[in-house]
Design an enzyme around this catalytic site. Structure first.
Site, mmCIF file in Angstrom:
data_model
loop_
_atom_site.group_PDB
_atom_site.id
_atom_site.type_symbol
_atom_site.label_atom_id
_atom_site.label_comp_id
_atom_site.label_asym_id
_atom_site.label_seq_id
_atom_site.Cartn_x
_atom_site.Cartn_y
_atom_site.Cartn_z
ATOM 1 N N PRO A 142 30.249 25.276 -23.599
ATOM 2 C CG PRO A 142 28.311 26.415 -22.567
ATOM 3 C CD PRO A 142 29.447 26.830 -23.307
ATOM 4 C CG HIS A 167 21.466 38.022 -11.671
ATOM 5 N ND1 HIS A 167 21.309 39.311 -12.427
ATOM 6 C CD2 HIS A 167 20.348 37.957 -10.702
ATOM 7 C CE1 HIS A 167 20.431 39.997 -11.787
ATOM 8 N NE2 HIS A 167 19.862 39.389 -10.783
ATOM 9 N NE ARG A 224 21.078 20.106 -31.535
ATOM 10 C CZ ARG A 224 21.008 19.828 -32.822
ATOM 11 N NH1 ARG A 224 21.726 18.756 -33.265
ATOM 12 N NH2 ARG A 224 20.518 20.545 -33.731
ATOM 13 C CB VAL A 232 24.459 30.168 -17.799
ATOM 14 C CG1 VAL A 232 25.837 30.045 -17.378
ATOM 15 C CG2 VAL A 232 24.240 29.198 -18.827
ATOM 16 C CG ASN A 290 22.304 21.908 -27.262
ATOM 17 O OD1 ASN A 290 23.305 21.960 -28.220
ATOM 18 N ND2 ASN A 290 21.305 21.836 -27.835
ATOM 19 C CG LEU A 291 24.196 24.841 -21.281
ATOM 20 C CD1 LEU A 291 24.681 26.336 -20.929
ATOM 21 C CD2 LEU A 291 25.083 23.885 -20.346
ATOM 22 C CG HIS A 297 17.736 25.861 -25.917
ATOM 23 N ND1 HIS A 297 17.907 26.795 -24.942
ATOM 24 C CD2 HIS A 297 18.501 26.187 -26.959
ATOM 25 C CE1 HIS A 297 18.636 27.706 -25.570
ATOM 26 N NE2 HIS A 297 19.238 27.293 -26.700
ATOM 27 C CG ASP A 348 16.516 17.297 -38.797
ATOM 28 O OD1 ASP A 348 15.932 17.277 -37.933
ATOM 29 O OD2 ASP A 348 16.887 16.432 -39.808
ATOM 30 C CB SER A 357 27.166 28.498 -27.979
ATOM 31 O OG SER A 357 26.278 27.274 -28.489
ATOM 32 C CB SER A 358 28.351 23.129 -28.784
ATOM 33 O OG SER A 358 26.950 23.065 -28.734
ATOM 34 C CB CYS A 359 25.764 26.780 -31.997
ATOM 35 S SG CYS A 359 25.842 28.351 -31.372
ATOM 36 C CE1 TYR A 384 23.503 32.916 -28.456
ATOM 37 C CE2 TYR A 384 24.458 30.977 -28.538
ATOM 38 C CZ TYR A 384 24.109 31.845 -27.785
ATOM 39 O OH TYR A 384 24.211 31.585 -26.293
ATOM 40 C CE LYS A 424 26.912 33.804 -26.678
ATOM 41 N NZ LYS A 424 27.294 34.206 -25.385
HETATM 42 O O1 GFB Z 1 17.829 23.069 -28.776
HETATM 43 P P1 GFB Z 1 17.474 23.479 -30.022
HETATM 44 O O2 GFB Z 1 16.301 24.110 -30.177
HETATM 45 O O3 GFB Z 1 18.583 24.058 -30.706
HETATM 46 O O4 GFB Z 1 17.287 21.911 -30.711
HETATM 47 P P2 GFB Z 1 20.007 23.516 -31.393
HETATM 48 C C1 GFB Z 1 17.004 21.927 -31.841
HETATM 49 C C2 GFB Z 1 16.765 20.339 -32.290
HETATM 50 O O5 GFB Z 1 15.525 19.820 -31.800
HETATM 51 C C3 GFB Z 1 16.484 20.245 -33.886
HETATM 52 C C4 GFB Z 1 14.570 19.468 -32.576
HETATM 53 O O6 GFB Z 1 17.127 19.081 -34.390
HETATM 54 C C5 GFB Z 1 14.908 20.130 -33.986
HETATM 55 O O7 GFB Z 1 14.712 19.801 -35.276
HETATM 56 N N1 GFB Z 1 13.364 19.558 -32.266
HETATM 57 C C6 GFB Z 1 12.179 18.755 -32.341
HETATM 58 C C7 GFB Z 1 13.106 20.564 -31.682
HETATM 59 N N2 GFB Z 1 11.265 19.217 -31.792
HETATM 60 C C8 GFB Z 1 11.562 20.320 -31.352
HETATM 61 C C9 GFB Z 1 11.140 21.409 -30.577
HETATM 62 O O8 GFB Z 1 9.638 21.299 -30.339
HETATM 63 N N3 GFB Z 1 11.481 22.556 -30.092
HETATM 64 C C10 GFB Z 1 12.845 22.619 -30.272
HETATM 65 N N4 GFB Z 1 13.484 23.800 -29.939
HETATM 66 N N5 GFB Z 1 13.725 21.668 -31.146
HETATM 67 C C11 GFB Z 1 21.052 25.648 -30.349
HETATM 68 C C12 GFB Z 1 21.087 27.233 -30.758
HETATM 69 O O9 GFB Z 1 20.944 24.941 -31.417
HETATM 70 O O10 GFB Z 1 22.089 25.128 -29.984
HETATM 71 C C13 GFB Z 1 21.476 27.952 -29.614
HETATM 72 O O11 GFB Z 1 19.655 27.557 -31.143
HETATM 73 C C14 GFB Z 1 22.580 27.266 -28.828
HETATM 74 O O12 GFB Z 1 21.879 29.130 -30.341
HETATM 75 C C15 GFB Z 1 22.519 25.938 -28.604
HETATM 76 O O13 GFB Z 1 23.950 27.411 -29.722
HETATM 77 C C16 GFB Z 1 23.645 25.218 -28.076
HETATM 78 O O14 GFB Z 1 20.504 22.545 -30.652
HETATM 79 O O15 GFB Z 1 19.651 23.336 -33.013
#
Ligand code: GFB
Length: 358
Positions: free
Chosen positions: A165, A13, A254, A17, A167-168, A181, A317, A109-111, A138, A142
């Site tokens: 869901p 909680h 995303r 989420v 990306n939140l 994130h 990426d 998660s969508s991953c 992860y 899930k």
């Molecule tokens: O939200 P995020 O960290 O995770 O986004 P995912 C990553 C994307 O954002 C990649 C770019 O394409 C990164 O290269 N990015 C650019 C950055 N600059 C940054 C930065 O400064 N910080 C971050 N964090 N990203 C998540 C999973 O994957 O998806 C979780 O890690 C979960 O486990 C979630 O499943 C839904 O979208 O790649």
């Protein structure tokens, strides 16, 4: 869950989420919510979780507890991400079954979908090809939770639903420069760059104290740093007064879902949807995605940073695209309500209103 006195347990909680679920349920007049923070109940410990369920006997459960984070956290803490999340899901789902919980919603998660699955991602694409490597631990945890729910439903006739869901983001998010994130990470990077440009070093120090990223400072206290030390420290994160370095190419996409919309969808499904109506899982998203470059431009404008955005191609990426197909959910009568601009403003306000950030 028609009775407003129904006993509802929100696992997690205090997280992004779980806190949104608690806000929404309380706002809707539900008065019998059960919470335990991680100091009171470690969800990785089977006997403690079983005891808690036996004593409390919740009727409804939202399984929103997880070790979560952005791409860097997933990549660097792989063992923790698989162990914690498998243990939490296994203990909560099994204990919920033993305690006779009427209905459980398991947050995924969508991953969980294959890295290169066709877009948009239909629920049936689960386990049809290889996962994205940066968040495989992860995702495997899930997927384990989805399968636990499915097979407990099949063998024990439980009513345990899994939702996936996009990306939140939203109020309650984490803003750690390395573990967050993408959306909160970018918000904070641009905000700190703007503070540097304006010469507001005291505000940068307050932000670093409030939101972390102190270990790299070594023995020094953030409050005693000189302007030069602050500039050098933020440069390690790719933040200067004139530019911000983001990870990857900026070309991956995303789909961003506002967390209050997710909470609304989960409560809607808890009330209106039973297992096996539409398969073992159901996507929750907006149906729209944007490239990281586009998201970055929007955040930069919102924050009011006028410098340059650079991309560090040596950083990952992640999944190129993970747009959810949301027709199942839409067919039940639910759609996301919050547009990205409004959601981003709410999130930025949450961040800057906390001590030290403005
Ligand atoms: O939200 P995020 O960290 O995770 O986004 P995912 C990553 C994307 O954002 C990649 C770019 O394409 C990164 O290269 N990015 C650019 C950055 N600059 C940054 C930065 O400064 N910080 C971050 N964090 N990203 C998540 C999973 O994957 O998806 C979780 O890690 C979960 O486990 C979630 O499943 C839904 O979208 O790649």
């Amino acid at each position: 869950m028609k009775n407003k006195n129904a006993k509802i347990y929100i696992a997690g909680h205090k997280g992004l989420v779980g806190s949104a679920l608690a806000r929404k349920l309380e706002g809707d007049g539900y008065s019998n919510l059960v919470f335990r923070d991680s100091n009171q109940l470690d969800l990785r410990r089977q006997t403690d979780v079983e005891k808690f369920f036996e004593e409390e006997k919740p009727e409804y459960v939202f399984l929103a507890a997880a070790k979560a984070g952005g791409i860097f956290a997933n990549y660097n803490y792989k063992a923790e991400f698989i162990y914690d999340n498998v243990m939490i899901a296994t203990n909560v789902i099994h204990s919920a079954y033993k305690a006779g919980v009427k209905k459980l919603i398991n947050l995924g998660s969508s991953c969980i979908y294959p890295r290169l699955a066709p877009q948009p991602l239909k629920e049936e694409y689960l386990l049809t090809a290889k996962l994205e490597s940066t968040n495989e631990p992860y995702a495997v945890a899930k997927i384990t939770a989805i399968k636990l729910c499915r097979y407990y439903c099949e063998q024990y006739k439980t009513n345990f639903i899994s939702v996936m869901p996009a990306n939140l983001y939203g109020p309650g998010d984490k803003f750690d420069l390395e573990k967050a994130h993408v959306l909160p990470a970018l918000m904070r990077k641009f905000h700190l760059a703007k503070l540097l440009f304006e010469g507001k070093y005291d505000k940068v120090c307050e932000d670093l104290k409030e939101y972390g990223n102190m270990p790299m400072l070594g023995e020094e206290q953030a409050s005693n740093l000189t302007g030069r030390q602050i500039i050098d420290h933020l440069a390690k994160f790719g933040i200067t007064k004139d530019s911000v370095i983001l990870w990857g190419t900026g070309d991956s996409s995303r789909e961003l879902l506002y967390v209050d919309d997710l909470a609304d969808a989960c409560i809607f499904l808890m009330k209106q949807y039973d297992v096996n109506e539409l398969g073992e899982l159901i996507n929750i998203g907006t149906g729209v995605d944007l490239k990281i470059k586009e998201i970055a431009d929007l955040i930069k404008d919102l924050v009011g940073f006028n410098g340059e955005i650079c991309y560090d191609n040596s950083k990952p990426d992640g999944t190129p695209r993970k747009l959810l197909e949301v027709s199942k959910l839409n067919s039940l009568g639910w759609r996301a309500k919050t547009n990205l601009e409004k959601g981003m403003i709410e999130t930025y306000n949450y961040y800057v209103r906390r001590k030290g950030a403005s």
